[in-house]
Enzyme design. Structure first.
Site, PDB file in Angstrom:
ATOM      1  N   GLY A 287       0.854  -1.180   0.000  1.00  0.00           N
ATOM      2  CA  GLY A 287       0.000   0.000   0.000  1.00  0.00           C
ATOM      3  C   GLY A 287       0.887   1.225   0.000  1.00  0.00           C
ATOM      4  N   ARG A 288       1.513   1.451   1.152  1.00  0.00           N
ATOM      5  CA  ARG A 288       2.318   2.655   1.364  1.00  0.00           C
ATOM      6  C   ARG A 288       3.356   2.865   0.260  1.00  0.00           C
ATOM      7  NH1 ARG A 288       3.243   4.621   6.647  1.00  0.00           N
ATOM      8  NH2 ARG A 288       2.713   2.558   7.417  1.00  0.00           N
ATOM      9  N   ARG A 324      -1.514  11.095  11.114  1.00  0.00           N
ATOM     10  CA  ARG A 324      -0.307  10.308  11.406  1.00  0.00           C
ATOM     11  C   ARG A 324       0.610  10.966  12.455  1.00  0.00           C
ATOM     12  NH1 ARG A 324       3.198   8.634   8.500  1.00  0.00           N
ATOM     13  NH2 ARG A 324       3.107   6.470   9.174  1.00  0.00           N
ATOM     14  N   CYS A 359      -9.416  21.869  18.297  1.00  0.00           N
ATOM     15  CA  CYS A 359      -9.324  22.214  19.725  1.00  0.00           C
ATOM     16  C   CYS A 359      -8.713  21.092  20.548  1.00  0.00           C
ATOM     17  CB  CYS A 359     -10.708  22.567  20.239  1.00  0.00           C
ATOM     18  SG  CYS A 359     -11.415  23.886  19.266  1.00  0.00           S
ATOM     19  N   TYR A 388      -2.282   6.614   3.767  1.00  0.00           N
ATOM     20  CA  TYR A 388      -2.847   6.761   5.109  1.00  0.00           C
ATOM     21  C   TYR A 388      -3.003   8.237   5.479  1.00  0.00           C
ATOM     22  CZ  TYR A 388      -1.402   1.892   4.995  1.00  0.00           C
ATOM     23  OH  TYR A 388      -1.225   0.586   4.616  1.00  0.00           O
TER      24      TYR A 388
HETATM   25  N1  LLP Z   1      -1.883  -6.198   3.976  1.00  0.00           N
HETATM   26  C1  LLP Z   1      -2.412  -6.207   5.218  1.00  0.00           C
HETATM   27  C2  LLP Z   1      -3.053  -7.427   5.699  1.00  0.00           C
HETATM   28  C3  LLP Z   1      -2.320  -5.064   6.032  1.00  0.00           C
HETATM   29  O1  LLP Z   1      -2.818  -5.095   7.269  1.00  0.00           O
HETATM   30  C4  LLP Z   1      -1.679  -3.904   5.540  1.00  0.00           C
HETATM   31  C5  LLP Z   1      -1.579  -2.699   6.362  1.00  0.00           C
HETATM   32  C6  LLP Z   1      -1.162  -3.930   4.227  1.00  0.00           C
HETATM   33  C7  LLP Z   1      -1.282  -5.086   3.487  1.00  0.00           C
HETATM   34  C8  LLP Z   1      -0.480  -2.755   3.615  1.00  0.00           C
HETATM   35  O2  LLP Z   1       0.710  -2.469   4.285  1.00  0.00           O
HETATM   36  P1  LLP Z   1       1.752  -1.402   3.665  1.00  0.00           P
HETATM   37  O3  LLP Z   1       2.268  -1.926   2.354  1.00  0.00           O
HETATM   38  O4  LLP Z   1       1.023  -0.132   3.453  1.00  0.00           O
HETATM   39  O5  LLP Z   1       2.825  -1.307   4.671  1.00  0.00           O
HETATM   40  N2  LLP Z   1      -2.211   3.685   9.264  1.00  0.00           N
HETATM   41  C9  LLP Z   1      -0.853   3.236   9.441  1.00  0.00           C
HETATM   42  C10 LLP Z   1      -0.567   1.988   8.632  1.00  0.00           C
HETATM   43  C11 LLP Z   1      -1.486   0.833   8.957  1.00  0.00           C
HETATM   44  C12 LLP Z   1      -1.198  -0.398   8.124  1.00  0.00           C
HETATM   45  C13 LLP Z   1      -2.154  -1.465   8.391  1.00  0.00           C
HETATM   46  N3  LLP Z   1      -2.051  -2.617   7.548  1.00  0.00           N
HETATM   47  C14 LLP Z   1       0.102   4.372   9.102  1.00  0.00           C
HETATM   48  O6  LLP Z   1      -0.361   5.463   8.777  1.00  0.00           O
HETATM   49  O7  LLP Z   1       1.324   4.227   9.214  1.00  0.00           O
END
Ligand code: LLP
Length: 430
Positions: A287-288, A324, A359, A388
């Site tokens: 994702g990220r 974040r 606030c 995110y």
């Molecule tokens: N697959 C699963 C099962 C996940 O739980 C997640 C992320 C991903 C893939 C994607 O992970 P990435 O490639 O983005 O690292 N809100 C937080 C991040 C929460 C991630 C949760 N799961 C932040 O802003 O850092």
């Protein structure tokens, strides 16, 4: 790194540009706060991921983690590159399908899937449910029996490999103290239950150990356990698995850190398979990595005020737009859209707390942000906010959510209009 900027962001004649667009002009046209995204940056990140795995000789399907940025136009862009999707709710599945993502490339994750969500996904013919508990499997099997499907329903079991991912505790998911997945022995038992079911088909095994992972080693250690488990399940069941799923993707650079390259990860994964003498098609759910660096939140300085301890820059974006920093103490680099004309020697550089109008004292976007000759009315970019960012935005303090704009070369277009006051009340009844 003082001067570090994400790909495709650059200063030209003291103005910050993204691709072929001057960001101060974009901010003036659409208003602030607004999210801007680089289509080119997203395409390149996707290609780096894909080519890294291909170079290691691996067959990979990239199932983009929709939670990182679920705007339809972003999903369509990734779909056009061949991405599948990793979804965690009926809402994300709906978005992915509306964007044209092939259901045969969609996996459904999450510890708390509900009956209507399972029914919806089953009707749409997704590739697999990533199952995380015995109770969930029992419910999916019941629903599959009721539906009298002409084919077996795809299942993958999520393993919790109990490894330390070395990231923020809120985004660590692969330890036994985390709610996610099943311990290896329990995963094995559940996998064998799937094999025995007349209405289910065990397609794969999945793992996910955390997010913003800068090192490859924890992923590789977890994958080694997944491969060993796959071997055991296959030996007992006599059936070959269709794929293994590596879970989320690599971390990114927020302030100039050097994250691992997908090609290095892929090489290490290929080594594990080679050592084990096995080969599998892979799924991966970044994702990220695909969207973070390509996005920024643009904001305007409303007021400046100082006391003997602190200089505050009060801006029109807030924790409801980008949570974040407040939630994870995350650092997002903040830079001016227009640099002052003075030379560095003549300019007045101050350290600011960049805070929003909400606030709460927790409503901050940046700490100790060095900015020169800052004035009220100046505009700033909060960088690396493509993942995110908007997806975690809320209407707290009854603030309409920001606009989103996609930039591609010299073109820019609105991909989500700013919410109105009427939008805020649309679902409510007196
Ligand atoms: N697959 C699963 C099962 C996940 O739980 C997640 C992320 C991903 C893939 C994607 O992970 P990435 O490639 O983005 O690292 N809100 C937080 C991040 C929460 C991630 C949760 N799961 C932040 O802003 O850092």
């Amino acid at each position: 790194m003082e001067d570090w900027l994400p790909p495709h962001f650059a200063y030209r004649k003291n103005q910050l540009w993204l691709e072929g667009v001057k960001l101060d002009e974009v901010a003036a046209e659409y208003g602030t706060p607004c999210y801007i995204y680089s289509a080119r940056g997203i395409r390149e990140a996707f290609e780096r991921y894909r080519s890294g795995f291909e170079a290691a000789g691996l067959d990979v399907t990239i199932c983009y983690a929709v939670k990182a940025n679920s705007n339809l136009a972003i999903l369509r862009l990734l779909q056009s590159l061949g991405a599948g999707a990793d979804v965690v709710s009926a809402g994300e599945l709906y978005r992915a399908l509306e964007a044209g993502i092939d259901p045969a490339k969609i996996v459904f994750a999450g510890v708390g899937k509900q009956r209507p969500e399972i029914e919806f996904a089953l009707q749409k013919g997704i590739k697999a449910f990533n199952v995380e508990s015995a109770g969930e499997l029992a419910l999916i099997e019941r629903i599959a029996l009721e539906a009298r499907l002409p084919h077996a329903l795809g299942i993958s079991i999520r393993v919790n490999p109990d490894v330390e991912a070395e990231t923020h505790p809120y985004i660590t998911t692969g330890k036994h103290s985390n709610k996610f997945g099943l311990a290896i022995e329990d995963a094995k038992q559940l996998a064998l239950k799937v094999v025995a079911s007349p209405v289910l088909k065990l397609r794969g095994l999945q793992m996910h150990i955390g997010s913003q992972l800068l090192k490859v080693q924890p992923i590789v250690d977890a994958f080694r356990r997944l491969v060993a488990l796959a071997g055991e399940v296959e030996a007992i069941s006599g059936q070959k698995l269709e794929y293994l799923d590596l879970g989320g993707g690599l971390g990114v650079s927020y302030t100039g850190e050097q994250p691992a390259d997908p090609a290095i990860l892929a090489q290490a994964i290929a080594e594990v398979l080679k050592e084990a003498g096995r080969s599998y098609p892979l799924l991966t759910e970044p994702g990220r990595y695909l969207v973070a660096e390509s996005g920024a939140l643009l904001t305007e300085v409303l007021y400046l005020k100082s006391n003997e301890a602190t200089n505050f820059a009060i801006v029109d974006a807030a924790m409801n737009d980008l949570i974040r920093p407040a939630l994870y103490q995350a650092t997002h680099k903040i830079v001016a859209l227009a640099l002052p004309k003075n030379s560095v020697a003549e300019s007045n550089i101050q350290n600011y707390e960049v805070v929003g109008p909400i606030c709460e004292s927790g409503d901050w976007l940046g700490r100790n942000v060095a900015l020169s000759d800052l004035e009220e009315g100046a505009r700033l970019a909060i960088l690396c906010a493509g993942a995110y960012g908007f997806t975690m935005a809320s209407n707290y303090n009854s603030r309409p959510r920001a606009a989103e704009i996609l930039i591609d070369g010299a073109q820019h277009r609105l991909i989500r209009r700013r919410e109105t006051l009427e939008d805020l009340l649309a679902a409510e009844r007196l």
